[in-house]
Write a protein that holds these residues in place. Structure first.
Motif, PDB file in Angstrom:
ATOM      1  N   GLY A 299      28.734   2.666 -31.686  1.00 26.60           N
ATOM      2  CA  GLY A 299      29.934   2.183 -31.022  1.00 26.60           C
ATOM      3  C   GLY A 299      29.782   2.005 -29.522  1.00 26.60           C
ATOM      4  N   GLY A 300      28.593   1.592 -29.095  1.00 24.52           N
ATOM      5  CA  GLY A 300      28.338   1.391 -27.670  1.00 24.52           C
ATOM      6  C   GLY A 300      27.889   2.643 -26.943  1.00 24.52           C
TER       7      GLY A 300
ATOM      8  N   PRO B  93      23.434   9.750 -20.662  1.00 24.83           N
ATOM      9  CA  PRO B  93      23.220   9.205 -19.316  1.00 24.83           C
ATOM     10  C   PRO B  93      24.494   8.752 -18.623  1.00 24.83           C
ATOM     11  CG  PRO B  93      21.622   8.302 -20.867  1.00 24.83           C
ATOM     12  CD  PRO B  93      22.644   9.033 -21.678  1.00 24.83           C
ATOM     13  N   ALA B  94      25.406   8.137 -19.354  1.00 22.42           N
ATOM     14  CA  ALA B  94      26.604   7.575 -18.723  1.00 22.42           C
ATOM     15  C   ALA B  94      27.479   8.650 -18.093  1.00 22.42           C
ATOM     16  CB  ALA B  94      27.411   6.777 -19.747  1.00 22.42           C
ATOM     17  N   ASP B  95      27.400   9.871 -18.617  1.00 20.49           N
ATOM     18  CA  ASP B  95      28.177  10.983 -18.054  1.00 20.49           C
ATOM     19  C   ASP B  95      27.315  11.917 -17.215  1.00 20.49           C
ATOM     20  OD1 ASP B  95      30.514  10.103 -19.159  1.00 20.49           O
ATOM     21  OD2 ASP B  95      30.564  11.561 -20.803  1.00 20.49           O
ATOM     22  N   ARG B  96      26.034  11.568 -17.061  1.00 24.01           N
ATOM     23  CA  ARG B  96      25.088  12.430 -16.334  1.00 24.01           C
ATOM     24  C   ARG B  96      25.168  13.857 -16.879  1.00 24.01           C
ATOM     25  NH1 ARG B  96      26.367  11.589 -10.152  1.00 24.01           N
ATOM     26  NH2 ARG B  96      24.483  12.857  -9.923  1.00 24.01           N
TER      27      ARG B  96
ATOM     28  N   SER C 235      35.937   2.809 -27.799  1.00 27.31           N
ATOM     29  CA  SER C 235      35.303   2.571 -29.086  1.00 27.31           C
ATOM     30  C   SER C 235      36.095   3.247 -30.199  1.00 27.31           C
ATOM     31  CB  SER C 235      33.874   3.128 -29.084  1.00 27.31           C
ATOM     32  OG  SER C 235      33.312   3.084 -30.384  1.00 27.31           O
ATOM     33  N   ALA C 236      36.008   2.680 -31.400  1.00 25.31           N
ATOM     34  CA  ALA C 236      36.675   3.260 -32.568  1.00 25.31           C
ATOM     35  C   ALA C 236      35.779   4.237 -33.312  1.00 25.31           C
ATOM     36  CB  ALA C 236      37.120   2.158 -33.513  1.00 25.31           C
TER      37      ALA C 236
ATOM     38  N   TRP D 243      30.976  19.322 -30.523  1.00 28.71           N
ATOM     39  CA  TRP D 243      31.190  18.232 -29.567  1.00 28.71           C
ATOM     40  C   TRP D 243      31.477  16.915 -30.280  1.00 28.71           C
ATOM     41  CZ3 TRP D 243      32.194  19.251 -24.757  1.00 28.71           C
ATOM     42  CH2 TRP D 243      31.729  20.445 -24.192  1.00 28.71           C
ATOM     43  N   ILE D 244      32.539  16.253 -29.828  1.00 31.17           N
ATOM     44  CA  ILE D 244      32.879  14.894 -30.254  1.00 31.17           C
ATOM     45  C   ILE D 244      32.514  13.970 -29.100  1.00 31.17           C
ATOM     46  CG2 ILE D 244      34.732  13.330 -30.932  1.00 31.17           C
ATOM     47  CD1 ILE D 244      36.282  15.888 -31.847  1.00 31.17           C
ATOM     48  N   VAL D 245      31.635  13.008 -29.361  1.00 25.23           N
ATOM     49  CA  VAL D 245      31.141  12.144 -28.287  1.00 25.23           C
ATOM     50  C   VAL D 245      31.383  10.693 -28.682  1.00 25.23           C
ATOM     51  CG1 VAL D 245      29.203  11.665 -26.759  1.00 25.23           C
ATOM     52  CG2 VAL D 245      29.313  13.869 -27.938  1.00 25.23           C
TER      53      VAL D 245
END
Length: 282
Positions: free
Chosen positions: A130-131, A152-155, A50-51, A43-45
């Motif tokens: 990166g936020g 959390p932001a993607d639930r 963001s960079a 997984w790339i998250v």
């Protein structure tokens, strides 16, 4: 033919590699097998815009796969800033040291032996890069060092091998501990109830759209298997192989050795809770 929507967790159809949520992209490793399903999900998250990116489970030591992960990150105009591990099994972690070398990043894990750098991971940690915000959730049972990562932001939650996209997870004695695993499933269920998590990003298999449904299925499956094993022992099965032959009679015999490891974990759990005698069942 079974309706996919009726399957536990509502597995997402289509190509396994590629974007899964606003922040998570999968690169499928070329290591399919009976134990790894289609292969390991790397997984790339990253936070949109963001960079910087975080990579979870670089996978096996396969140079082409590791390069493909880097190419995917760089193709999105980002760079790898950090590598995380859900646990230390080779299909998830064997390539981590080489990946860290290629990307000049540290590797964070619960097990100190797997870390490259000064920082580890533990329950309650929050990874911010990166936020991006990912919360570390200890989910032992499949292994003692198993972690999940709540996004959390993607639930969503990245579950490693604690919940798979298809089938059920193996809890193999002596490394796996069923009591810990059941507690971990309940911890994940609390994320679905209390924190609104609805998407499972597993270590193998497709994305699941109904996280609560997947957890409830896993808990019900474990309860059913435990009842079967307990009944087999009460019926006279005196060894783990005898329990396997009774409980897994309709399963391909080539899978019986793996089933025996699972049965031994179930027997250990039943003994610990005083549900069967304390004698060794072979």
């Amino acid at each position: 033919m079974t309706d996919a929507a009726a399957l536990p967790g509502q597995p997402r159809g289509g190509v396994l590699s590629g974007p899964a949520t606003a922040r998570a992209v999968n690169v499928l490793a070329p290591n399919p097998s009976a134990m790894t399903l289609d292969g390991t999900n790397t997984w790339i998250v990253s936070e949109p815009g963001s960079a910087l990116a975080v990579v979870v489970d670089p996978g096996p030591l396969d140079e082409a796969h590791l390069r493909a992960v880097i190419d995917t990150v760089e193709g999105a105009g980002k760079r790898v800033a950090l590598t995380l591990l859900t646990h230390g099994h080779p299909d998830h972690a064997e390539g981590a040291a080489r990946f860290a070398e290629l990307t000049r990043t540290s590797v964070r894990a619960l097990d100190p032996a797997l870390r490259l750098g000064d920082e580890g991971l533990a329950e309650g940690d929050v990874v911010t890069t990166g936020g991006l915000e990912m919360r570390v959730v200890a989910t032992p049972g499949h292994t003692a060092d198993s972690l999940s990562f709540h996004l959390p932001a993607d639930r969503a939650v990245l579950t490693g091998d604690t919940i798979l996209g298809r089938g059920t997870t193996m809890v193999a004695h002596p490394e796996g501990r069923l009591g810990d695993y059941l507690d971990s499933l309940r911890r994940l269920r609390s994320l679905t109830v209390d924190d609104g998590v609805h998407t499972v990003l597993p270590g193998h298999g497709p994305v699941l759209e109904d996280a609560q449904g997947a957890v409830e299925f896993y808990l019900a499956h474990r309860a059913h298997r435990l009842a079967q094993v307990e009944t087999a022992v009460e019926g006279g099965c005196a060894t783990a192989p005898e329990v396997v032959a009774h409980v897994y009679a309709d399963v391909d015999r080539s899978l019986w050795p793996a089933a025996e490891l699972s049965v031994r974990a179930q027997l250990a759990y039943l003994r610990e809770h005083g549900l069967i005698g304390v004698s060794d069942t072979g």
